[in-house]
Design an enzyme around this catalytic site. Sequence first.
Site, short mmCIF file in Angstrom:
data_model
loop_
_atom_site.label_atom_id
_atom_site.label_comp_id
_atom_site.label_asym_id
_atom_site.label_seq_id
_atom_site.Cartn_x
_atom_site.Cartn_y
_atom_site.Cartn_z
CD GLU A 49 -2.13 1.29 2.96
OE1 GLU A 49 -1.43 0.69 3.87
OE2 GLU A 49 -3.28 1.59 3.21
CG ASN A 109 -4.97 3.86 0.48
OD1 ASN A 109 -4.17 3.17 -0.40
ND2 ASN A 109 -4.43 3.65 1.63
CE LYS A 126 -7.10 1.15 4.07
NZ LYS A 126 -5.70 1.76 4.41
CD GLU A 145 -5.06 4.88 5.91
OE1 GLU A 145 -5.88 4.42 4.76
OE2 GLU A 145 -4.73 3.66 6.43
CB CYS A 171 -3.75 -1.81 4.64
SG CYS A 171 -2.96 -1.62 6.44
CG ASN A 196 2.04 1.36 4.81
OD1 ASN A 196 3.34 1.82 4.88
ND2 ASN A 196 1.67 1.36 3.32
N1 CDV Z 1 -2.90 1.37 6.41
C1 CDV Z 1 -3.86 0.81 7.46
O1 CDV Z 1 -4.92 0.45 6.87
N2 CDV Z 1 -3.25 0.53 8.89
C2 CDV Z 1 -4.23 -0.09 9.70
C3 CDV Z 1 -3.97 0.39 10.84
C4 CDV Z 1 -4.04 1.63 11.24
C5 CDV Z 1 -4.63 -0.37 12.00
C6 CDV Z 1 -4.50 -1.72 9.60
O2 CDV Z 1 -5.53 -2.30 9.61
O3 CDV Z 1 -3.36 -1.91 9.41
#
Ligand code: CDV
Length: 309
Positions: A49, A109, A126, A145, A171, A196
């Site tokens: 990501e 995203n 996303k 975010e 993510c 991330n």
């Molecule tokens: N980049 C993300 O979506 N990170 C989230 C963190 C903030 C919990 C994740 O679900 O990994």
Amino acid sequence: MADSRVLRVAAAQLGPIAKDEPRADVVARLRSLLAKAANDGAELVVFPELALTTFFPRWFTEDISGHDHYYETEMPGPETQPLFDDAKALGVGFALGYAELTPDGERFNTTVLVERDGSIVTKFRKVHIPGHEGDEPWREFQHLERRYFQESDAGFPVHRAFDGLVGLATCNDRRWPETYREMGLQGVELIMIGYNTPIHYAPDPGQNALQGFHNHLCMQAGAYQNGTWVVGVAKGGTEEGVESLAQSAIIAPSGQIVAQAITTGDEVIVADCDLDHCAKYKDTLFNFATYRRPELYQRITNQKGVIEP
Ligand code: CDV
């Protein structure tokens, strides 16, 4: 469809990207990982990501446009075109996460999926946007975010590509069972996920020690319960003082991890993903047509997803 559906897939994990690292330098890193993966025989390379920049949502700006330089207004653009050229020349496709700024000023995203001939299969945006929208300076670092991206309403479509049925998630999407099930119901055979994930979770630091466990738990369960390959790829290591989870993994439809990164930096791992292997689960234990019975337990939910009495 091709005779053999064994697809050699690479997870191209990234280490930290510094705030002031020029885009051209990042693209050079990505090209080097792509070349290594191609040399290892991979036909598909999955990057994380937001793979072109530092994880900028950790910083608050009153005026969002102050972060515009982190977004791509075209994909490919002049700086990312070399990746597309490499893909075509090497016959290797890729999935690449980046921040997208549309001509209408919308911010997503996004992950672009590119076939082995350099053509774009899809751009996935996303769905589940975590974190917060307003300034919360009490945190060690912020996760804004929800300030910098809007939620996609396009869901989780599945695409015919790479001689199979493939889909994408980003993510936080990976923590939600419906992400996998939406694609599972469409017969998905391989799901690509970049992430991330800071180790420190400010709303409940008690979860910090479980980050690695939760990461694999949700992806392994999603793979198994839907009979699909899952490729989870991190941007890990300590970036601008924030430590993020690595542990990129390629997961079989059995739920087993068949390859895992051993560093927290730039690293390529590969696995032969037999897409026909999915049928061993989709046609037996998880034969949805025969065994799945949502009509026996589903209730009408209101717009907040709460069951109506
Ligand atoms: N980049 C993300 O979506 N990170 C989230 C963190 C903030 C919990 C994740 O679900 O990994």
